[in-house]
Motif scaffolding. Structure first.
Motif, PDB file in Angstrom:
ATOM      1  N   ILE A   1     -45.753 -65.381  14.163  1.00 19.08           N
ATOM      2  CA  ILE A   1     -44.992 -64.964  12.984  1.00 19.08           C
ATOM      3  C   ILE A   1     -44.580 -66.173  12.153  1.00 19.08           C
ATOM      4  O   ILE A   1     -44.644 -66.153  10.916  1.00 19.08           O
ATOM      5  CB  ILE A   1     -43.762 -64.147  13.415  1.00 19.08           C
ATOM      6  CG1 ILE A   1     -44.209 -62.840  14.069  1.00 19.08           C
ATOM      7  CG2 ILE A   1     -42.847 -63.869  12.224  1.00 19.08           C
ATOM      8  CD1 ILE A   1     -43.075 -62.013  14.628  1.00 19.08           C
ATOM      9  N   GLU A   2     -44.158 -67.243  12.809  1.00 16.79           N
ATOM     10  CA  GLU A   2     -43.766 -68.444  12.083  1.00 16.79           C
ATOM     11  C   GLU A   2     -44.937 -69.068  11.336  1.00 16.79           C
ATOM     12  O   GLU A   2     -44.753 -69.751  10.327  1.00 16.79           O
ATOM     13  CB  GLU A   2     -43.165 -69.456  13.053  1.00 16.79           C
ATOM     14  CG  GLU A   2     -41.812 -69.033  13.624  1.00 16.79           C
ATOM     15  CD  GLU A   2     -41.290 -70.012  14.654  1.00 16.79           C
ATOM     16  OE1 GLU A   2     -42.084 -70.871  15.113  1.00 16.79           O
ATOM     17  OE2 GLU A   2     -40.097 -69.920  15.000  1.00 16.79           O
ATOM     18  N   GLN A   3     -46.155 -68.820  11.831  1.00 15.64           N
ATOM     19  CA  GLN A   3     -47.361 -69.307  11.162  1.00 15.64           C
ATOM     20  C   GLN A   3     -47.910 -68.278  10.165  1.00 15.64           C
ATOM     21  O   GLN A   3     -49.006 -68.465   9.645  1.00 15.64           O
ATOM     22  CB  GLN A   3     -48.433 -69.626  12.210  1.00 15.64           C
ATOM     23  CG  GLN A   3     -48.027 -70.728  13.179  1.00 15.64           C
ATOM     24  CD  GLN A   3     -48.974 -70.835  14.361  1.00 15.64           C
ATOM     25  OE1 GLN A   3     -50.044 -70.226  14.371  1.00 15.64           O
ATOM     26  NE2 GLN A   3     -48.588 -71.600  15.362  1.00 15.64           N
ATOM     27  N   PHE A   4     -47.156 -67.209   9.932  1.00 13.18           N
ATOM     28  CA  PHE A   4     -47.538 -66.133   9.009  1.00 13.18           C
ATOM     29  C   PHE A   4     -48.806 -65.408   9.444  1.00 13.18           C
ATOM     30  O   PHE A   4     -49.495 -64.807   8.618  1.00 13.18           O
ATOM     31  CB  PHE A   4     -47.705 -66.673   7.581  1.00 13.18           C
ATOM     32  CG  PHE A   4     -46.465 -67.339   7.050  1.00 13.18           C
ATOM     33  CD1 PHE A   4     -45.397 -66.585   6.599  1.00 13.18           C
ATOM     34  CD2 PHE A   4     -46.359 -68.721   7.026  1.00 13.18           C
ATOM     35  CE1 PHE A   4     -44.244 -67.191   6.124  1.00 13.18           C
ATOM     36  CE2 PHE A   4     -45.213 -69.339   6.552  1.00 13.18           C
ATOM     37  CZ  PHE A   4     -44.151 -68.574   6.097  1.00 13.18           C
ATOM     38  N   ASP A   5     -49.112 -65.476  10.737  1.00 15.70           N
ATOM     39  CA  ASP A   5     -50.232 -64.729  11.286  1.00 15.70           C
ATOM     40  C   ASP A   5     -49.701 -63.398  11.806  1.00 15.70           C
ATOM     41  O   ASP A   5     -49.587 -63.155  13.008  1.00 15.70           O
ATOM     42  CB  ASP A   5     -50.901 -65.527  12.412  1.00 15.70           C
ATOM     43  CG  ASP A   5     -52.148 -64.840  12.952  1.00 15.70           C
ATOM     44  OD1 ASP A   5     -52.580 -63.820  12.367  1.00 15.70           O
ATOM     45  OD2 ASP A   5     -52.694 -65.319  13.972  1.00 15.70           O
ATOM     46  N   TYR A   6     -49.374 -62.501  10.873  1.00 16.74           N
ATOM     47  CA  TYR A   6     -48.746 -61.250  11.249  1.00 16.74           C
ATOM     48  C   TYR A   6     -49.700 -60.325  11.999  1.00 16.74           C
ATOM     49  O   TYR A   6     -49.281 -59.593  12.895  1.00 16.74           O
ATOM     50  CB  TYR A   6     -48.208 -60.550   9.999  1.00 16.74           C
ATOM     51  CG  TYR A   6     -47.155 -61.357   9.275  1.00 16.74           C
ATOM     52  CD1 TYR A   6     -45.962 -61.705   9.897  1.00 16.74           C
ATOM     53  CD2 TYR A   6     -47.354 -61.791   7.967  1.00 16.74           C
ATOM     54  CE1 TYR A   6     -44.994 -62.447   9.237  1.00 16.74           C
ATOM     55  CE2 TYR A   6     -46.390 -62.531   7.296  1.00 16.74           C
ATOM     56  CZ  TYR A   6     -45.216 -62.863   7.936  1.00 16.74           C
ATOM     57  OH  TYR A   6     -44.260 -63.598   7.288  1.00 16.74           O
ATOM     58  N   HIS A   7     -50.957 -60.369  11.650  1.00 12.27           N
ATOM     59  CA  HIS A   7     -51.923 -59.536  12.365  1.00 12.27           C
ATOM     60  C   HIS A   7     -52.069 -59.994  13.811  1.00 12.27           C
ATOM     61  O   HIS A   7     -52.150 -59.169  14.733  1.00 12.27           O
ATOM     62  CB  HIS A   7     -53.281 -59.572  11.655  1.00 12.27           C
ATOM     63  CG  HIS A   7     -53.378 -58.609  10.514  1.00 12.27           C
ATOM     64  ND1 HIS A   7     -53.375 -59.018   9.193  1.00 12.27           N
ATOM     65  CD2 HIS A   7     -53.484 -57.260  10.471  1.00 12.27           C
ATOM     66  CE1 HIS A   7     -53.477 -57.970   8.397  1.00 12.27           C
ATOM     67  NE2 HIS A   7     -53.538 -56.887   9.137  1.00 12.27           N
ATOM     68  N   GLY A   8     -52.129 -61.293  14.021  1.00 13.51           N
ATOM     69  CA  GLY A   8     -52.226 -61.795  15.386  1.00 13.51           C
ATOM     70  C   GLY A   8     -51.000 -61.425  16.207  1.00 13.51           C
ATOM     71  O   GLY A   8     -51.120 -61.021  17.373  1.00 13.51           O
ATOM     72  N   ALA A   9     -49.813 -61.552  15.610  1.00 12.40           N
ATOM     73  CA  ALA A   9     -48.585 -61.176  16.311  1.00 12.40           C
ATOM     74  C   ALA A   9     -48.566 -59.691  16.628  1.00 12.40           C
ATOM     75  O   ALA A   9     -48.161 -59.277  17.730  1.00 12.40           O
ATOM     76  CB  ALA A   9     -47.371 -61.562  15.475  1.00 12.40           C
ATOM     77  N   ALA A  10     -49.012 -58.869  15.678  1.00 12.85           N
ATOM     78  CA  ALA A  10     -49.042 -57.423  15.906  1.00 12.85           C
ATOM     79  C   ALA A  10     -50.034 -57.052  17.002  1.00 12.85           C
ATOM     80  O   ALA A  10     -49.764 -56.155  17.820  1.00 12.85           O
ATOM     81  CB  ALA A  10     -49.400 -56.709  14.607  1.00 12.85           C
TER      82      ALA A  10
END
Length: 275
Positions: A238-247
């Motif tokens: 999330i901190e890297q703005f990789d929201y898809h990866g976090a999801a």
């Protein structure tokens, strides 16, 4: 003409209470979970598989699930023992110990993590003596297990304790008077009554440990492939703005936790049926 006398209930009828219950569950639980699953579905299978099968992610799965399982298993044994002592015996300071059991509920997880580091670091109050024997807790996988054991203890104690309070001591005395040994009394009288509650506490402690972040992030050291837990990896995404990866990673944890809880509920049903 026959009339049916209905007792007036203090709480509103079934339709209203069911509607409010479904509304609350949908607002708090169903909508967020559905939103996560729908957002993850927009990734496509190749991107989803790449996100959840990365070696760093797989290492975090292994640590999170293994440490959570060990912590919940330790609490299953010693949490049951603590509940037994609190119910069966009277001793000075009993109320204080009973209150301390709930401390992980009230204490902020970050404060718990700092406290554990203070205790188990190589220069800490406990860690300095463990170092003499070559045991290192802070910034190791053992530290992760210690943190997850700490936060999971109240779940087992508080689920087993009410069942023990309802379990009459006369049953144990009757078993002994009929010639049963202590082991037989424990196996045939006490454990069958405690098993459903103990499994519930185990499941709650395991599920809580899977999602724990604050207390672990301080004592683990967050070393990739070694002491990095999955919730920390999700926060990093999330901190890297990789929201898809976090999801995607969050979805795997969600499904895994649901399957574990489903398995535990099945075991509870089996145990209750045997009783």
């Amino acid at each position: 003409m026959t009339s049916v006398n209905r007792t007036r209930s203090v709480i509103p009828g079934f339709g209203l209470t069911m509607g409010l219950s479904l509304f609350y569950l949908g607002l708090i639980f169903v909508i967020p979970v559905a939103g996560l699953l729908i957002y993850t579905a927009t990734m496509g299978w190749p991107a989803f598989w790449a996100a959840i099968s990365h070696p760093q992610v797989m290492a975090s799965y292994k640590l999170s699930f293994t440490a959570s399982l060990i912590g919940a298993s330790v609490n299953l044994v010693f949490g049951g023992l603590v509940a037994w002592v609190l119910v069966r015996y009277r001793f000075p300071g009993k109320r204080l110990i009973d209150a301390l059991v709930d401390l992980p509920f009230a204490l902020p997880t970050a404060v718990a993590g700092i406290s554990l580091v203070t205790l188990y670091a190589s220069t800490g109050w406990v860690g300095q003596y463990l170092t003499l024997f070559g045991v290192k807790v802070a910034y190791t996988q053992l530290g992760v297990v210690v943190a997850l054991t700490y936060i999971g203890l109240p779940f087992v104690v508080r689920t087993v304790q009410p069942v023990l309070e309802d379990l009459e001591a006369e049953l144990e005395e009757a078993s002994a008077s009929l010639g049963a040994s202590r082991f037989t009394t424990v196996r045939r009288v006490i454990l069958p009554a405690l098993l459903p509650a103990a499994l519930t506490g185990f499941a709650l402690a395991f599920a809580r440990a899977l999602g724990e972040y604050g207390s672990v992030v301080f004592i683990s050291g967050n070393l990739p492939y070694r002491t990095e837990i999955t919730p920390l990896l999700i926060v990093g995404k999330i901190e890297q703005f990789d929201y898809h990866g976090a999801a995607a990673i969050g979805t795997v944890m969600l499904v895994a936790a649901f399957l574990v809880l489903l398995l535990i509920n099945g075991l509870q049903w089996w145990a209750a049926k045997r009783r």
